[in-house]
Design a protein around this motif. Structure first.
Motif, PDB file in Angstrom:
ATOM      1  N   UNK A   1      -0.984  16.991 -11.444  1.00 53.85           N
ATOM      2  CA  UNK A   1      -2.557  17.274 -11.974  1.00 53.85           C
ATOM      3  C   UNK A   1      -3.916  17.121 -11.870  1.00 53.85           C
ATOM      4  N   UNK A   2      -3.480  16.010 -10.979  1.00 51.58           N
ATOM      5  CA  UNK A   2      -5.244  16.064 -10.423  1.00 51.58           C
ATOM      6  C   UNK A   2      -5.846  17.122  -8.709  1.00 51.58           C
ATOM      7  N   UNK A   3      -4.758  16.882  -8.046  1.00 38.60           N
ATOM      8  CA  UNK A   3      -4.969  17.627  -7.022  1.00 38.60           C
ATOM      9  C   UNK A   3      -4.256  18.856  -6.690  1.00 38.60           C
ATOM     10  N   UNK A   4      -3.185  19.702  -7.466  1.00 36.56           N
ATOM     11  CA  UNK A   4      -2.477  21.170  -6.574  1.00 36.56           C
ATOM     12  C   UNK A   4      -3.424  21.619  -7.744  1.00 36.56           C
TER      13      UNK A   4
ATOM     14  N   UNK B   1       0.699  -1.269   0.088  1.00 32.45           N
ATOM     15  CA  UNK B   1      -0.312   0.238   0.129  1.00 32.45           C
ATOM     16  C   UNK B   1       0.556   0.742  -0.081  1.00 32.45           C
ATOM     17  N   UNK B   2       2.020   1.049   0.950  1.00 33.83           N
ATOM     18  CA  UNK B   2       2.634   2.417   1.157  1.00 33.83           C
ATOM     19  C   UNK B   2       3.381   2.546   0.052  1.00 33.83           C
ATOM     20  N   UNK B   3       3.761   1.559  -0.322  1.00 37.06           N
ATOM     21  CA  UNK B   3       4.821   1.614  -2.383  1.00 37.06           C
ATOM     22  C   UNK B   3       3.778   2.723  -3.391  1.00 37.06           C
ATOM     23  N   UNK B   4       2.972   1.913  -3.263  1.00 45.15           N
ATOM     24  CA  UNK B   4       1.993   2.299  -4.212  1.00 45.15           C
ATOM     25  C   UNK B   4       1.277   3.280  -4.125  1.00 45.15           C
ATOM     26  N   UNK B   5       1.157   4.336  -2.962  1.00 44.52           N
ATOM     27  CA  UNK B   5       0.566   5.409  -2.631  1.00 44.52           C
ATOM     28  C   UNK B   5       1.656   6.260  -2.772  1.00 44.52           C
TER      29      UNK B   5
ATOM     30  N   UNK C   1       3.629  10.518  -6.411  1.00 48.10           N
ATOM     31  CA  UNK C   1       4.636  11.365  -7.303  1.00 48.10           C
ATOM     32  C   UNK C   1       4.490  11.455  -8.334  1.00 48.10           C
ATOM     33  N   UNK C   2       3.924  11.095  -8.998  1.00 44.09           N
ATOM     34  CA  UNK C   2       3.035  11.279 -10.513  1.00 44.09           C
ATOM     35  C   UNK C   2       3.133  11.818 -11.123  1.00 44.09           C
TER      36      UNK C   2
END
Length: 254
Positions: free
Chosen positions: A209-212, A194-198, A203-204
């Motif tokens: 684009x979606x959040x900032x 979970x942590x790795x995928x998160x 970092x993607x």
């Protein structure tokens, strides 16, 4: 019309009574641990007094309990769930529904955390107000807006961690009948995944684009919170909450 109004009133009173009972039960369950937390704050302040005679040093040390509150809600929730786990069968078969049982704990935890933050802030505020403390680096940031932003951010991140803990706790109890004593190992692997995928997602470029967008809070050191990030975390936390409810109601055999 009278009968409809009376029926609505009765239902409303029943809902209020249900939530009052759940919150009272959770408060009684958490009270010894909450008081223990207050005692830890007092011990930390006394430790700051014992460690140094300089007001600036005491001020810095007295901020540690405040910063530690980012872990308040996950610790509070895990303790509450651990206590419930001692009577797991009764808790899972409670007639109120799992979502109410879990939501009650979160609803109670937030004001308890705010109260604890206020108590943690008494000694630092005393140092600022009563002593000749050189705070040139902080004086431009010490205002009600900044304090409010800090409290909001602390509660938000703490709630986020609590919901992560909730989903992992639910998965653990789901796995335990299958893996027994190895459940912790499997859960650790799941948690690390979970942590790795998160981390990869955060970092993607897509995440950025979606959040900032919609900057709403600027914290010290030019850290910025965005409306998009809050919405993302809200959706993720809500998903964790209802996934936990689903696991506990549908997948857990006691």
């Amino acid at each position: 019309m009278y009968l409809i109004h009376k029926d609505a009133t009765v239902k409303g009173e029943a809902i209020v009574s249900t939530w009052r009972g759940l919150l009272k039960k959770d408060f009684q369950l958490a009270l010894p641990w909450v008081l223990g937390g207050f005692a830890l704050i007092l011990m930390a302040d006394l430790w700051a007094v014992w460690m140094t005679s300089k007001a600036s040093g005491r001020f810095g040390l007295s901020l540690m309990p405040i910063l530690a509150h980012i872990l308040y809600l996950p610790i509070y929730l895990m303790i509450s769930l651990w206590l419930e786990g001692k009577q797991m069968h009764q808790w899972l078969h409670n007639p109120h529904g799992m979502w109410k049982l879990l939501l009650s704990k979160l609803v109670l935890g937030i004001p308890l955390m705010l109260l604890s933050l206020i108590i943690s802030g008494i000694y630092p505020v005393y140092l600022l107000v009563s002593l000749d403390l050189d705070i040139n680096l902080l004086e431009k940031q010490l205002n009600l807006v900044t304090i409010g932003q800090f409290l909001l951010s602390t509660v938000w991140f703490s709630l986020d961690l609590a919901l992560w803990g909730l989903i992992l706790w639910s998965i653990f109890h789901w796995l335990r009948p299958f893996f027994g004593k190895w459940s912790w190992v499997v859960l650790s692997v799941v948690g690390l995944a979970f942590l790795y995928l998160s981390a990869q997602w955060a970092l993607s470029p897509t995440y950025e684009t979606l959040t900032q967008w919609g900057a709403i809070v600027t914290l010290p050191d030019n850290l910025t919170m965005y409306m998009g990030e809050l919405l993302h975390d809200l959706l993720l936390g809500t998903s964790f909450f209802f996934l936990s409810v689903w696991i506990l109601e549908r997948k857990l055999e006691v």
